[in-house]
Design a protein around this motif. Structure first.
Motif: not given
Length: 260
Positions: A117-145
């Motif tokens: 996270y970034v602290r609320a009230g700080e920073g110059e922008r909230s959106l950007g674009t990256v090309v990952p060096g590597q994708v490590d995981e895709v997860s799709h799970k039901l949160v029981v709680k």
């Protein structure tokens, strides 16, 4: 004033609420907002000819810039819009707006405690674009709680920093939901299939900051607001093709010359 916006982000919020972001012809990033009512999936398909989707060029009337750091991209818009056409080259647009790393996006320190996270009230922008060096995981799970489904991608960026972030990209979520609900694929198998696809593709991840909320009023958590791949893992489809209601009004309207 009317402005053309190339849409790059279409994300799920609560219930049928959605969030949009995109770029003006000068590559300034904006986030269209309608006060009180917000943006909904129904509103995305309010015109008869086309649906707002990633990489559509849409004419909006920008009424007022309402920055609240780190969310400096916010613009109040009129609810009326026109879908003009599709971006000429998705790849060229994403390459134009690519950032060097996740930590180079926000202009503020990224902290890690029960998520990034970034602290609320700080920073110059909230959106950007990256090309990952590597994708490590895709997860799709039901949160029981909570009874809600969780969608995540783990990746390493180009400077070697690792992240595991919630994915709010609407098409990404509907893609996995479609595999599970319509095609009878197990959540783990659906996630593995998508992981295998992403590992073989050129991937661009849109990284955004969520709004601070009651439990953590001082924090804006990182999330993945767009997943774009070459080849396209969606095979030309968009959220409306994969949603339970399966509307397919996805075509462009008229052609107007703009830089993207």
């Amino acid at each position: 004033m009317m402005q053309l916006v190339a849409i790059t982000d279409l994300t799920r919020m609560q219930e049928q609420k959605v969030c949009l972001a995109g770029y003006l012809p000068d590559y300034t990033c904006i986030r269209p907002i309608i006060p009180r009512s917000g943006l909904t999936e129904v509103w995305l398909q309010a015109t008869r000819r086309a649906v707002i989707r990633p990489f559509s060029v849409v004419a909006f009337e920008l009424l007022e810039h309402t920055p609240e750091p780190p969310h400096t991209e916010d613009w109040i818009i009129s609810p009326v819009y026109q879908v003009i056409r599709m971006v000429k080259s998705n790849l060229a647009l994403l390459q134009k707006i690519e950032d060097k790393s996740v930590e180079s996006i926000f202009g503020a320190e990224i902290l890690h405690e029960q998520g990034w996270y970034v602290r609320a009230g700080e920073g110059e922008r909230s959106l950007g674009t990256v090309v990952p060096g590597q994708v490590d995981e895709v997860s799709h799970k039901l949160v029981v709680k909570s009874g809600n489904w969780d969608y995540r991608i783990g990746f390493t960026d180009k400077i070697g920093k690792q992240y595991r972030l919630s994915v709010t990209d609407l098409a990404f979520r509907y893609y996995l939901d479609n595999q599970r609900m319509r095609q009878g694929v197990s959540p783990d198998r659906a996630a593995q299939r998508l992981f295998d696809t992403l590992r073989e593709a050129q991937v661009f991840l849109r990284i955004g900051l969520a709004r601070h909320w009651e439990k953590h009023p001082d924090r804006c958590h990182l999330q993945i607001t767009g997943v774009h791949t070459f080849p396209d893992y969606l095979e030309g489809k968009c959220f409306a093709d994969l949603a339970p209601y399966a509307s397919t009004r996805t075509g462009p309207a008229e052609d107007i010359e703009v830089p993207f």
